[in-house]
Design a protein around this motif. Structure first.
Motif, short mmCIF file in Angstrom:
data_model
loop_
_atom_site.label_atom_id
_atom_site.label_comp_id
_atom_site.label_asym_id
_atom_site.label_seq_id
_atom_site.Cartn_x
_atom_site.Cartn_y
_atom_site.Cartn_z
N THR A 119 0.84 -1.21 0.00
CA THR A 119 0.00 0.00 0.00
C THR A 119 0.87 1.25 0.00
OG1 THR A 119 -1.65 -1.23 1.25
CG2 THR A 119 -1.91 1.14 1.19
N GLN A 120 1.93 1.23 0.82
CA GLN A 120 2.83 2.39 0.87
C GLN A 120 3.47 2.63 -0.50
OE1 GLN A 120 1.50 3.63 3.77
NE2 GLN A 120 3.50 4.57 3.96
N LEU A 121 3.91 1.53 -1.16
CA LEU A 121 4.53 1.67 -2.49
C LEU A 121 3.53 2.26 -3.48
CD1 LEU A 121 6.50 -1.70 -2.78
CD2 LEU A 121 7.47 0.56 -2.45
N LEU A 122 2.29 1.80 -3.39
CA LEU A 122 1.26 2.26 -4.33
C LEU A 122 0.94 3.74 -4.10
CD1 LEU A 122 -1.73 0.12 -5.36
CD2 LEU A 122 -2.13 2.49 -4.83
N LEU A 123 0.84 4.13 -2.82
CA LEU A 123 0.46 5.52 -2.53
C LEU A 123 1.63 6.49 -2.67
CD1 LEU A 123 -1.84 4.72 0.50
CD2 LEU A 123 -2.55 5.38 -1.77
N ASP A 124 2.87 5.96 -2.61
CA ASP A 124 4.05 6.82 -2.83
C ASP A 124 4.28 7.09 -4.32
OD1 ASP A 124 4.48 6.71 -0.21
OD2 ASP A 124 6.21 5.39 -0.23
N ASN A 125 3.48 6.45 -5.17
CA ASN A 125 3.69 6.52 -6.63
C ASN A 125 5.06 5.97 -7.03
OD1 ASN A 125 1.23 7.53 -7.34
ND2 ASN A 125 1.84 9.66 -7.12
N THR A 162 -0.77 -11.42 -6.79
CA THR A 162 -0.39 -10.11 -6.25
C THR A 162 -0.70 -9.02 -7.27
OG1 THR A 162 1.40 -11.23 -5.07
CG2 THR A 162 1.52 -8.84 -5.19
N CYS A 163 -0.41 -9.29 -8.56
CA CYS A 163 -0.70 -8.29 -9.62
C CYS A 163 -2.20 -7.97 -9.64
CB CYS A 163 -0.29 -8.83 -10.99
SG CYS A 163 1.48 -8.86 -11.24
N ARG A 164 -3.02 -9.03 -9.49
CA ARG A 164 -4.48 -8.82 -9.53
C ARG A 164 -4.92 -7.95 -8.34
NH1 ARG A 164 -5.59 -13.89 -10.70
NH2 ARG A 164 -6.20 -14.48 -8.60
N GLU A 165 -4.33 -8.23 -7.15
CA GLU A 165 -4.69 -7.45 -5.96
C GLU A 165 -4.26 -5.99 -6.12
OE1 GLU A 165 -2.82 -9.60 -2.81
OE2 GLU A 165 -4.46 -11.04 -2.60
N MET A 166 -3.04 -5.79 -6.66
CA MET A 166 -2.54 -4.43 -6.86
C MET A 166 -3.39 -3.68 -7.90
SD MET A 166 0.02 -3.70 -4.90
CE MET A 166 1.11 -2.49 -5.61
N ARG A 167 -3.88 -4.42 -8.90
CA ARG A 167 -4.74 -3.81 -9.92
C ARG A 167 -6.02 -3.30 -9.27
NH1 ARG A 167 -6.91 -8.15 -13.64
NH2 ARG A 167 -8.46 -8.22 -12.01
N ASN A 168 -6.62 -4.14 -8.39
CA ASN A 168 -7.85 -3.72 -7.70
C ASN A 168 -7.58 -2.53 -6.78
OD1 ASN A 168 -9.12 -5.81 -8.95
ND2 ASN A 168 -9.02 -7.20 -7.20
N ALA A 169 -6.42 -2.56 -6.11
CA ALA A 169 -6.07 -1.45 -5.21
C ALA A 169 -5.90 -0.16 -6.00
CB ALA A 169 -4.79 -1.79 -4.45
N THR A 222 -7.92 3.60 -5.66
CA THR A 222 -7.31 4.93 -5.53
C THR A 222 -7.56 5.78 -6.76
OG1 THR A 222 -5.24 4.01 -6.38
CG2 THR A 222 -5.44 4.21 -4.00
N GLY A 223 -8.10 5.19 -7.81
CA GLY A 223 -8.37 5.95 -9.03
C GLY A 223 -7.12 6.25 -9.82
N GLU A 224 -6.27 5.24 -9.99
CA GLU A 224 -5.04 5.41 -10.77
C GLU A 224 -5.14 4.56 -12.04
OE1 GLU A 224 -1.12 5.68 -9.63
OE2 GLU A 224 -1.51 5.92 -7.51
N PRO A 225 -5.67 5.10 -13.13
CA PRO A 225 -5.87 4.28 -14.33
C PRO A 225 -4.54 3.81 -14.93
CG PRO A 225 -6.37 6.58 -14.77
CD PRO A 225 -6.16 6.47 -13.30
N THR A 226 -3.48 4.63 -14.78
CA THR A 226 -2.19 4.26 -15.38
C THR A 226 -1.66 2.99 -14.74
OG1 THR A 226 -1.81 6.64 -15.43
CG2 THR A 226 0.04 5.23 -16.06
N LEU A 227 -1.64 3.00 -13.38
CA LEU A 227 -1.11 1.82 -12.68
C LEU A 227 -2.02 0.61 -12.91
CD1 LEU A 227 1.15 0.79 -10.85
CD2 LEU A 227 -0.25 1.37 -8.88
N HIS A 228 -3.34 0.87 -12.95
CA HIS A 228 -4.30 -0.22 -13.20
C HIS A 228 -3.97 -0.90 -14.53
CE1 HIS A 228 -8.09 -2.07 -14.44
NE2 HIS A 228 -8.41 -2.13 -13.15
N ALA A 229 -3.73 -0.10 -15.56
CA ALA A 229 -3.42 -0.66 -16.89
C ALA A 229 -2.07 -1.39 -16.88
CB ALA A 229 -3.40 0.46 -17.92
N LYS A 230 -1.11 -0.82 -16.14
CA LYS A 230 0.22 -1.46 -16.09
C LYS A 230 0.17 -2.79 -15.35
CE LYS A 230 3.20 2.56 -16.68
NZ LYS A 230 4.23 3.44 -16.10
#
Length: 1291
Positions: A1137-1143, A1251-1258, A1262-1270
């Motif tokens: 979560t910290q990695l995701l929110l730190d961009n 893990t990729c699937r969980e990170m995609r949902n996360a 947060t409303g990050e379409p770029t990370l969702h697509a990646k």
């Protein structure tokens, strides 16, 4: 002829698709001149034929009812602009505005903002029928409760089902369903709670700071400081409110006292309860927080005998609840087919008694716990439950601890029942089936996410329940069992464990339903355990029987094996010289010879197939590879193996079929040799399992994970060694592990006994070790419950469910919580006793009685602590030797002198045989003590008694008795010692216990010792000097020194109290002590029932503090956005979560992201240094720094995990491998990059997909379409070839 035009409007079409068309009356034309075109209606793919001529400027009719067809996206729009405007500018003439920008003006409709959903219907029609005939009599209107409930606001099953897309796995925003066994709040309770909440104390309960504000309004009354010499009127008026107008003068006081006495007498006569007014002015009544506290504070008089009378006639004890009911399986079930004439499922064989008993309970909708030996047939119970749910048209969930086991069960049940689905981390097959097979983690997420599957669920089958002992994943079983709804019945299948009843009692208690426990008594195929010593000519065909089929341990076989090993060793030294190592069999050559001779012997005895358990992946491979000369299959079997193998790997691509492991495996398999461990590719493992079950693999080298699989028995099991490395150090196998693996020997219906062989390559193991391992009790089921951040966040978002309730119901709290009903009953008893007790008089001289009691109590506790430390110390035990004079104080003896005669050698339970002085009685001995044991008046401690130890002096002739004293019976160790003949005194006393010698006089040694003790007591009636703990016994422990200082201060304080001079002191002190004892017991019982007694409560508060510091929850405990993100992730939620929110991940490419995330799933250390680009190295450093920050915060909040351990759990050994795999490198080249085995690489990448699937949902939360697509792209990149080859069991 002018064309006549008719206008008409197309009807029955949506407003967006409506358009006016023109029908023209035209002269007849040729077929090629007709202007035909196709109109696309809307965007649903419907087309209609239209006709219209092209306009004068070449503008054709639009071929769609939308202005430009479907909305374009960026790339098409750019190319269209280039094509139409830049490349052909003449397309846009200046004067033809029809081709310019088209738009339709929109009218504002403000009222549309106020649109509300339609109110749900509040009533429904219910049919009224005749209860006997079923005839319809009429309809009545009935109100519908819970109309506004949904999955977002309610835990009730009355809520409306969610959308079909969320029916299976639920949604992270759903509430879970109400867990069974927890008391669901009724409507009345909710109403009373609301009423209570409205009852606000406007002085103390007002909030001062609104949520989200830093400052608020202070409502507290500010004290105005008056200048000295002036009286404050407010204070004076306030004092008048509580001023007692009683007893202004002596006369008035006497009159009032007289009235009180009269009232008391009258009350006693009528049996009425009158309030007694104590002589002192009453203190103002404190505000109570609850009715219960108010009852405790209410003081009502009662007859003086009440405290003593109450315990003699207590209210009936509540019966102890028994939730686990053992089922007798010794007697046959003769009437089975009468009770179940039409069974839901029939087998080609007759079920055993334990299976029949289980089936009978399933038919009654009971929950069962079947603890049966390996291969006894536990699956029969599961099959019947699945058949029963299909008959009832409900659903069953079958959970297993490991994915491989889920796949195997899927194939078996699919063949049997057909309607079976599978849900694992990466596979979802037939999710709408009536029987769903899944791992326990998936069931947990379904429960937390409120999956609608639970509505139709009748059974949940937990296979291999003993897996709850797994330290890493055991907590999942407990969470699932606690969270299951009430209507779901539970079937638990387990190997034999010692505490089945205790475990079933826990489940029954938390689910409030009976659990029927069915255990098998013995294995269907008994085992014989042998030792095999080596490959000498004499012993290569010889097995030494150690445990026979009846379970008897044969020492003769053990000693024969030891002798054979010695012969072998002596021959070795004669042949090669004495300097050779004394441990033959250590080298690979010796290993090979032992295996060759063993396989040869087993083949001759027709004991194949054999499973050889080896506790190292590398040794499995080595053992299989060195058997180059062994060939155990016939030509037809070789052909069958070849065909089957080629068919299985046909779906792999060319390069994957040529992998070294694949080629090596097929070579081994053709010779009848298999290898099975986590380093083998999953598809090859499945090939080996299938060939083994067909009997084509004759010897299988496997690690312990094979024993966890489905029932794949062999004729023989061989243990390469009985020592294993458990991740921390080497140790012997525990009985549970040995039994689980040895249980694979013996095939039901084929073998009369199963053969288990232990190889003695070096020395024969110790007999005690073998005995403990083979015949010891298996490991008990133990709780591995621990708090995880995901669990806390999942429960915090639902107001009705508390984490404390989850902790209370965990198996770890079972022992403290199981007597809660008894405690509640005892609290009610004590509360009534307390209400009947007389108030303690603390007026006049007795004013300091309460303080005196506290000082006395503290002094006694301090002395007990010091004495306990003395008894535990080495010097203290040295002082308590034979002949030491001590002061004895217990229920029988009060401050009596004694002399130690004998000290027991048991350090855990130390006892001292002591001659104790007592009153002489007609029959010397125990009876003298018994006389003293009569109930005496309660002891009241005066300062003199506490400051000096007044020794016991007999009133008549002095006698003695010999008692076995514990450390608690010794009040003090005196400085005196006596010379005694201890043996003679003990012999003489024991002799006088016999009826013949009971009246004999004591021997001279005992008499002399008694006289000496009497002389000492008479010489120092105020007490003998004791050994000083600090100076004499050299106890320098801080606790003891502080205790001594505290005791001295308390002794000095005793002399200042006035209450001891009051004539009523004795009576009031006893009354006060009884009052305090009842209060203390009440407090202790309330503490045991409260949340404060939970073992994990401090850790819970620490973890909540961590979440609060990171901003996952707010001050009020509500889950914030960060917390919602973390809830999407099941493992390592804080770091990810910290990695995701730190961009930190957004700017990286998909293959780089997935490579870095591999650190969360990689468990193995690697010796190969990976070659990484600088981006990945920076990423690794960033992950480590974030992990360190989290670890430091955890330490700051009080958690015990060290910073190094937390950071070290993230291993980056497979970063390069995953990076190259995501970039498209073939698997053959990937395997060369690292020393990690292929199977582990595959498992790591498969888990990474989850893990990729969980990170995609996360990222979506947060409303990050770029990370969702990646993350979506990363998941697709790694999903290919042999790594994600479908399981053979699912084909």
């Amino acid at each position: 002829m002018l064309p006549q035009r008719e206008r008409f409007r197309v009807k029955g079409r949506p407003a967006a698709a409506e358009m006016e068309l023109e029908r023209m009356v035209l002269p007849p034309r040729g077929p090629l001149e007709l202007p035909l075109s196709v109109l696309e209606v809307g965007c649903a793919g419907r087309f209609e034929l239209i006709t219209r001529e092209e306009g004068p400027h070449g503008d054709g009719f639009p071929l769609t009812t939308l202005p430009h067809g479907l909305p374009p996206y960026a790339e098409d729009l750019v190319s269209e602009l280039e094509q139409r405007f830049l490349n052909t500018p003449d397309w846009l003439p200046i004067h033809h505005f029809e081709r310019s920008h088209r738009f339709w003006p929109r009218e504002k409709d403000i009222e549309s903002l106020f649109e509300l959903d339609v109110t749900p219907v509040h009533s429904t029609l219910q049919a009224e029928r005749n209860p006997t005939t079923g005839e319809l009599l009429g309809f009545k209107e009935a109100l519908v409760d819970n109309t506004g409930l949904s999955a977002k606001n309610s835990l009730s099953f009355q809520r409306a089902p969610g959308p079909p897309t969320e029916a299976l796995r639920g949604s992270a925003t759903n509430y879970p369903f109400w867990p069974g066994g927890m008391d669901e709040p009724s409507l009345e309770q909710i109403k009373t709670q609301d009423n209570l909440e409205e009852d606000i104390d406007f002085e103390k309960d007002l909030l001062t700071v609104p949520p989200g504000w830093k400052k608020g309004v202070e409502f507290t009354r500010q004290e105005l400081k008056a200048s000295p010499g002036l009286l404050n009127l407010t204070n004076l008026l306030g004092a008048l409110d509580t001023f007692d107008l009683g007893a202004f003068s002596d006369e008035e006081g006497k009159e009032k006292a007289g009235e009180v006495e009269k009232r008391k007498k009258k009350g006693k006569g009528k049996g009425a309860k009158e309030e007694e007014v104590p002589p002192a002015a009453p203190a103002p009544l404190q505000r109570a927080n609850s009715l219960e506290e108010l009852v405790l504070k209410e003081v009502t008089p009662a007859p003086k005998s009440a405290p003593q009378a109450a315990p003699t006639a207590p209210a009936a004890e509540p019966p102890r609840e028994q939730w686990a009911i053992p089922v007798d399986i010794t007697s046959p079930v003769d009437d089975f087919y009468k009770r179940i004439p039409d069974p839901a499922f029939k087998w080609p064989f007759e079920p055993d008694v334990f299976q029949k008993q289980a089936i009978l309970h399933l038919e009654k909708h009971d929950s069962v716990f079947v603890a049966a030996h390996t291969s006894a047939g536990k699956t029969v119970v599961a099959e019947y439950a699945i058949a029963l749910s299909q008959k009832h048209m409900t659903r069953t969930i079958y959970t297993s601890p490991i994915k491989a086991l889920s796949n195997q069960k899927f194939r078996d049940f699919k063949n049997t029942f057909g309607d079976v689905g599978l849900l694992t981390g990466d596979v979802q097959l037939h999710p709408d089936a009536s029987c769903l097979i899944m791992t326990t983690e998936i069931l947990r997420s379904m429960l937390y996410n409120g999956s609608d599957v639970l509505r139709d669920l009748e059974w949940v089958i937990f296979d291999e329940v003993h897996y709850i002992n797994d330290s890493e994943r055991g907590v999942v079983w407990e969470e699932v069992l606690i969270m299951l709804p009430d209507h779901v019945n539970i079937i638990l299948l387990s190997a034999t464990v010692p505490n089945t009843l205790e475990f079933a009692d826990w489940i029954g208690r938390i689910k409030r339903k009976k659990i029927y426990v069915i255990s098998t008594l013995k294995r269907p195929v008994p085992l014989e355990h042998y030792l095999y010593t080596g490959n000498s000519q004499k012993t290569q065909n010889e097995l030494f029987l150690l445990v026979d089929a009846r379970g008897t341990f044969l020492t003769k076989g053990y000693y024969s094996a030891v002798e054979a090993k010695k012969d072998r060793a002596s021959k070795h030294s004669q042949t090669f010289g004495a300097k050779q190592p004394m441990h033959p069999g250590a080298g690979p050559g010796q290993d090979k010879n032992i295996w060759l001779s063993l396989i040869d012997m087993l083949r001759k005895k027709d004991q194949l197939p054999v499973v050889a358990f080896t506790f190292s992946r590398n040794r499995c491979d080595d053992n299989a590879s060195m058997l180059t000369t062994v060939d155990l299959t016939t030509m037809s079997e070789k052909s069958e193996i070849h065909v089957f193998f080629q068919k299985c790997i046909s779906r792999l691509k060319g390069t994957d079929r040529q992998l070294p492991q694949v080629l090596h495996t097929v070579d081994l398999l053709k010779r009848g040799i298999g290898v099975h461990h986590s380093g083998i590719l999953p598809i090859l493992k499945e090939v080996v399992e299938m060939l083994f079950s067909k009997g084509l693999v004759k010897i299988l080298f496997a690690t312990e994970t094979f024993a966890m699989g489905v029932n794949m028995p062999a004729r023989t099991v061989v243990f390469d060694s009985i020592r294993k490395h458990d991740g921390a150090n080497f140790r012997d196998l525990v009985p549970a592990e040995y039994i689980q693996m040895a249980g694979r020997a013996g095939r039901r219906g084929l073998d009369t006994t199963g053969m288990v062989i232990i190889l003695c390559k070096n020395q024969v193991p110790e007999m005690s070790d073998l005995h403990r391992m083979m015949l010891g009790k298996p490991t008990q089921l133990q709780s591995q419950f621990r708090l995880t951040y995901t669990m806390i966040l999942n429960l915090l978002r639902v107001e009705a469910l508390r984490v404390e309730d989850m902790m209370k119901r965990s198996f770890s709290e079972f022992h403290t919580r199981k007597d809660s009903k008894v405690h509640e009953h005892r609290i009610a008893q004590l509360s009534s006793i307390l209400a009947k007790m007389e108030a303690v008089d603390t007026s006049g001289k007795l004013g300091d009685l309460q303080e005196y009691y506290s000082v006395v109590r503290e002094l006694q506790e301090t002395r007990e602590l010091i004495q306990r430390r003395i008894m535990e110390s080495v010097n203290g035990l040295k002082a308590l030797s034979v002949g030491r004079v001590i002061v004895v104080k217990n229920q029988v003896h009060k401050n009596a002198l004694g002399v130690i005669l004998q000290v027991s050698s048991d350090s855990g339970n130390r006892a001292f045989n002591t001659l104790v002085m007592c009153e002489k009685s007609p029959t010397e001995g125990d009876s003298a003590a018994d006389k003293e044991g009569l109930p005496s008046a309660p002891e009241v401690p005066f300062p003199d008694d506490l400051l000096r130890t007044k020794l016991f002096l007999p009133e008549g002739p002095c006698g003695h008795t010999i008692k076995k004293l514990g450390p608690a019976d010794i009040l003090g160790i005196s400085t005196k010692t006596l010379r005694v003949n201890a043996e003679r005194i003990l012999d003489d006393f024991n002799k006088r216990q016999m009826p013949r010698f009971r009246n004999d006089p004591p021997g001279p040694s005992a008499t002399t010792a008694t006289q000496e003790l009497l002389r000492l007591a008479e010489g120092s009636p105020e007490g003998l000097p004791f050994l000083d703990p600090v100076n004499d016994l050299q106890l320098k422990d801080l606790e003891v020194v502080e205790g001594m200082v505290r005791a001295r201060h308390l002794e000095e304080a005793l002399l200042r109290f006035q209450c001891v001079h009051s004539p009523r002191f004795n009576m009031e002190f006893v009354r006060f002590r009884e009052h305090q004892q009842v209060l203390e017991e009440l407090e202790q019982l309330r503490y045991l029932l409260s949340d404060q007694s939970l073992l994990l409560l401090p850790e819970y508060h620490q973890r909540v503090e961590v979440l609060r510091s990171l901003g996952y929850i707010n001050e009020g405990g509500a889950v914030e956005l960060k917390g919602s993100v973390a809830r999407q992730i099941s493992n390592h939620e804080l770091l990810l979560t910290q990695l995701l929110l730190d961009n930190a991940l957004t700017d990286l490419r998909p293959e780089e992201i997935v490579a870095l995330l591999s650190c969360t799933v990689c468990q193995v250390r690697t010796q190969v240094e990976p070659q990484l680009p600088s981006v990945l190295q920076k990423g690794i450093e960033h992950i480590r720094s974030v992990a360190e920050e989290i670890a430091l915060l955890q330490r700051k909040c009080g958690l015990q995990e060290s910073v190094e351990d937390f950071v070290e759990q993230y291993k980056f050994g497979l970063v390069e491998v995953v990076y190259e795999w995501a970039r498209g490198m073939p698997f053959a080249e990937i395997a060369r990059l690292t020393d990690v085995q292929e199977g582990i690489i595959v498992r790591c990448i498969q888990r990474l997909d989850e893990t990729c699937r969980e990170m995609r949902n996360a990222a979506r939360v947060t409303g990050e379409p770029t990370l969702h697509a990646k993350m979506e792209a990363a998941s697709n990149m790694i999903k290919r070839d042999i790594v994600f080859a479908a399981s053979l069991y699912t084909q």
